[in-house]
Design a protein around this motif. Structure first.
Motif, PDB file in Angstrom:
ATOM      1  N   TYR A  67      -7.427 -13.283  -6.941  1.00  0.00           N
ATOM      2  CA  TYR A  67      -6.880 -11.969  -6.600  1.00  0.00           C
ATOM      3  C   TYR A  67      -5.506 -11.736  -7.238  1.00  0.00           C
ATOM      4  CZ  TYR A  67     -10.069  -9.916  -3.127  1.00  0.00           C
ATOM      5  OH  TYR A  67     -11.123  -9.304  -2.503  1.00  0.00           O
ATOM      6  N   ASP A  68      -5.276 -10.469  -7.627  1.00  0.00           N
ATOM      7  CA  ASP A  68      -3.958 -10.032  -8.097  1.00  0.00           C
ATOM      8  C   ASP A  68      -3.010  -9.885  -6.916  1.00  0.00           C
ATOM      9  OD1 ASP A  68      -4.617  -9.808 -10.845  1.00  0.00           O
ATOM     10  OD2 ASP A  68      -5.539  -7.852 -10.487  1.00  0.00           O
ATOM     11  N   ARG A  69      -1.741  -9.691  -7.235  1.00  0.00           N
ATOM     12  CA  ARG A  69      -0.729  -9.474  -6.204  1.00  0.00           C
ATOM     13  C   ARG A  69      -1.094  -8.307  -5.299  1.00  0.00           C
ATOM     14  NH1 ARG A  69       4.740 -10.624  -6.232  1.00  0.00           N
ATOM     15  NH2 ARG A  69       4.575 -11.209  -8.425  1.00  0.00           N
ATOM     16  N   ALA A  70      -1.620  -7.221  -5.868  1.00  0.00           N
ATOM     17  CA  ALA A  70      -1.818  -5.993  -5.100  1.00  0.00           C
ATOM     18  C   ALA A  70      -3.249  -5.802  -4.593  1.00  0.00           C
ATOM     19  CB  ALA A  70      -1.422  -4.783  -5.939  1.00  0.00           C
ATOM     20  N   THR A  71      -4.142  -6.769  -4.820  1.00  0.00           N
ATOM     21  CA  THR A  71      -5.543  -6.557  -4.455  1.00  0.00           C
ATOM     22  C   THR A  71      -5.719  -6.332  -2.957  1.00  0.00           C
ATOM     23  OG1 THR A  71      -6.239  -7.938  -6.315  1.00  0.00           O
ATOM     24  CG2 THR A  71      -7.873  -7.462  -4.615  1.00  0.00           C
ATOM     25  N   LEU A  72      -5.138  -7.191  -2.130  1.00  0.00           N
ATOM     26  CA  LEU A  72      -5.251  -7.010  -0.675  1.00  0.00           C
ATOM     27  C   LEU A  72      -4.573  -5.721  -0.219  1.00  0.00           C
ATOM     28  CD1 LEU A  72      -4.659 -10.648   0.642  1.00  0.00           C
ATOM     29  CD2 LEU A  72      -6.787  -9.344   0.746  1.00  0.00           C
ATOM     30  N   HIS A  73      -3.474  -5.363  -0.879  1.00  0.00           N
ATOM     31  CA  HIS A  73      -2.796  -4.100  -0.540  1.00  0.00           C
ATOM     32  C   HIS A  73      -3.716  -2.920  -0.823  1.00  0.00           C
ATOM     33  CE1 HIS A  73       0.365  -1.072  -0.228  1.00  0.00           C
ATOM     34  NE2 HIS A  73      -0.062  -0.593  -1.392  1.00  0.00           N
ATOM     35  N   ASP A  74      -4.358  -2.937  -1.978  1.00  0.00           N
ATOM     36  CA  ASP A  74      -5.268  -1.843  -2.331  1.00  0.00           C
ATOM     37  C   ASP A  74      -6.425  -1.757  -1.336  1.00  0.00           C
ATOM     38  OD1 ASP A  74      -3.653  -1.317  -4.495  1.00  0.00           O
ATOM     39  OD2 ASP A  74      -4.928  -2.381  -5.933  1.00  0.00           O
ATOM     40  N   GLU A  75      -6.938  -2.903  -0.909  1.00  0.00           N
ATOM     41  CA  GLU A  75      -8.013  -2.899   0.084  1.00  0.00           C
ATOM     42  C   GLU A  75      -7.521  -2.354   1.416  1.00  0.00           C
ATOM     43  OE1 GLU A  75      -9.547  -6.839   0.371  1.00  0.00           O
ATOM     44  OE2 GLU A  75     -10.469  -6.819  -1.626  1.00  0.00           O
ATOM     45  N   TYR A  76      -6.305  -2.741   1.804  1.00  0.00           N
ATOM     46  CA  TYR A  76      -5.733  -2.280   3.066  1.00  0.00           C
ATOM     47  C   TYR A  76      -5.551  -0.756   3.053  1.00  0.00           C
ATOM     48  CZ  TYR A  76      -2.172  -1.599   6.709  1.00  0.00           C
ATOM     49  OH  TYR A  76      -1.459  -1.155   7.794  1.00  0.00           O
ATOM     50  N   VAL A  77      -5.004  -0.222   1.969  1.00  0.00           N
ATOM     51  CA  VAL A  77      -4.809   1.223   1.851  1.00  0.00           C
ATOM     52  C   VAL A  77      -6.152   1.949   1.835  1.00  0.00           C
ATOM     53  CG1 VAL A  77      -3.955   3.052   0.328  1.00  0.00           C
ATOM     54  CG2 VAL A  77      -2.572   0.995   0.699  1.00  0.00           C
ATOM     55  N   ARG A  78      -7.109   1.390   1.123  1.00  0.00           N
ATOM     56  CA  ARG A  78      -8.452   1.995   1.083  1.00  0.00           C
ATOM     57  C   ARG A  78      -9.054   2.104   2.479  1.00  0.00           C
ATOM     58  NH1 ARG A  78     -12.486  -2.211  -0.911  1.00  0.00           N
ATOM     59  NH2 ARG A  78     -12.070  -2.855   1.255  1.00  0.00           N
ATOM     60  N   ASP A  79      -8.936   1.037   3.267  1.00  0.00           N
ATOM     61  CA  ASP A  79      -9.505   1.056   4.613  1.00  0.00           C
ATOM     62  C   ASP A  79      -8.733   1.992   5.538  1.00  0.00           C
ATOM     63  OD1 ASP A  79     -11.362  -0.727   3.713  1.00  0.00           O
ATOM     64  OD2 ASP A  79     -10.471  -2.493   4.680  1.00  0.00           O
ATOM     65  N   LEU A  80      -7.404   2.081   5.339  1.00  0.00           N
ATOM     66  CA  LEU A  80      -6.611   3.040   6.117  1.00  0.00           C
ATOM     67  C   LEU A  80      -7.076   4.458   5.851  1.00  0.00           C
ATOM     68  CD1 LEU A  80      -2.875   1.870   5.917  1.00  0.00           C
ATOM     69  CD2 LEU A  80      -4.280   2.069   7.983  1.00  0.00           C
ATOM     70  N   GLU A  81      -7.244   4.774   4.588  1.00  0.00           N
ATOM     71  CA  GLU A  81      -7.641   6.129   4.211  1.00  0.00           C
ATOM     72  C   GLU A  81      -9.057   6.455   4.674  1.00  0.00           C
ATOM     73  OE1 GLU A  81      -7.013   6.128   0.022  1.00  0.00           O
ATOM     74  OE2 GLU A  81      -4.849   6.501   0.184  1.00  0.00           O
ATOM     75  N   ALA A  82      -9.871   5.398   4.871  1.00  0.00           N
ATOM     76  CA  ALA A  82     -11.238   5.607   5.358  1.00  0.00           C
ATOM     77  C   ALA A  82     -11.298   5.679   6.881  1.00  0.00           C
ATOM     78  CB  ALA A  82     -12.146   4.482   4.855  1.00  0.00           C
ATOM     79  N   GLY A  83     -10.129   5.572   7.536  1.00  0.00           N
ATOM     80  CA  GLY A  83     -10.073   5.666   8.988  1.00  0.00           C
ATOM     81  C   GLY A  83     -10.582   4.439   9.717  1.00  0.00           C
ATOM     82  N   LEU A  84     -10.519   3.269   9.079  1.00  0.00           N
ATOM     83  CA  LEU A  84     -11.060   2.049   9.675  1.00  0.00           C
ATOM     84  C   LEU A  84     -10.044   1.277  10.515  1.00  0.00           C
ATOM     85  CD1 LEU A  84     -13.144   0.725   6.634  1.00  0.00           C
ATOM     86  CD2 LEU A  84     -13.921   2.110   8.575  1.00  0.00           C
TER      87      LEU A  84
END
Length: 313
Positions: free
Chosen positions: A237-254
């Protein structure tokens, strides 16, 4: 030594910015050596990002490694067909070849039954093919669970909450060559719901559980001969991979939990800290050296005839 990839692969320019030398195919053709042949079956939807991550880790080796990108028949969701046509080969087109190593990536399928996945029949064909055509196969995250299920009949269980963050691991089998040079504790990213109980793994005599922790369970496993290596996390994983996943799930209302041990002061507004890259480099380098280079025949046509001995010998 650099690794060899197809000319004009986007990963070349991305990694040059990190001062990592990736050799285009036309330059590698002038070197009179026997390079390692490694196939990468990329199951991730965003294939270009995963290419960069894996090429980065494979670059940290004195061996020249020729990378061949492989795809199944299913359509990738976020990668253009032009990119796939230019840089990937279908499995059916390469299944008569032999390889020193094979890497099968994870996939966002942890909540599905294997038999419900559209490409499960062809993936099973790949797993069986690798037994006779590859010296050692490295399975990442979901692919590790899928391969353990296929080879040993041990099915993963679904956790109540997603394992997401950077976790501390310990060496449980310090004599394993793939662990040489590791500190007593090291960090690696995880992003998964699936988990194979350690007690079930320990009941299988062919499996060696090499590292993990009480928090993440088993992290690194292999079979007795080292021809199958299973990693349940994401050292690539890159430095920002988990961050991108976290933001994606936030935006999906999870309403996702903040990734563990990832942001300074546990604050997503601060840039994440990378604490696992050295481990990732060492893990991939050791796999290439001890499980692939020192086991593989010089003549790749003899892979299926190669005597597979205990990797601890």
């Amino acid at each position: 030594m650099p690794i060899r990839v197809p000319d004009k692969l986007p990963a070349i320019d991305a990694l040059k910015q990190e001062n990592i030398y990736v050799m285009p195919a036309h330059r590698a053709d002038t070197q009179d050596i026997r390079p390692m042949q490694v196939a990468v079956l990329n199951l991730m939807p965003d294939k270009i990002t995963t290419e960069v991550q894996l090429v980065r880790l494979l670059s940290n080796s004195p061996l020249q490694v020729n990378i061949e990108l492989v795809r199944l028949e299913h359509q990738a969701k976020t990668t253009s067909e032009a990119h796939l046509d230019n840089f990937y080969r279908y499995f059916n087109d390469i299944k008569d070849k032999n390889y020193d190593g094979l890497i099968i990536t994870g996939a966002p399928l942890g909540l599905k039954n294997y038999e419900d996945i559209t490409y499960w029949p062809q993936l099973k064909e790949v797993l069986e093919w690798a037994e006779q055509h590859v010296t050692s196969t490295l399975y990442l995250c979901w692919a590790a669970h899928a391969a353990i299920y296929y080879h040993y009949g041990i099915k993963h269980e679904i956790r109540d909450t997603k394992l997401s963050g950077i976790y501390k691991h310990k060496k449980w089998e310090s004599k394993a060559p793939i662990m040489r040079g590791f500190d007593d504790v090291f960090f690696a990213p995880h992003s998964r719901y699936g988990e194979v109980p350690i007690d079930k793994l320990n009941q299988e005599p062919d499996l060696i559980t090499i590292s993990g922790s009480d928090e993440v369970g088993a992290y690194l496993m292999q079979n007795q001969s080292g021809t199958r290596v299973f990693i349940t996390g994401h050292p690539e994983y890159d430095r920002a991979t988990l961050h991108d996943e976290y933001v994606r799930d936030l935006e999906a209302g999870l309403a996702p939990d903040i990734p563990v041990n990832y942001y300074p002061n546990n604050d997503p507004n601060l840039g994440p800290e990378k604490s696992w890259q050295a481990h990732g480099y060492l893990l991939f380098s050791n796999w290439l050296n001890y499980n692939v280079y020192q086991k593989t025949p010089y003549n790749l046509s003899q892979v299926s005839e190669n005597v597979r001995t205990d990797n601890f010998a």
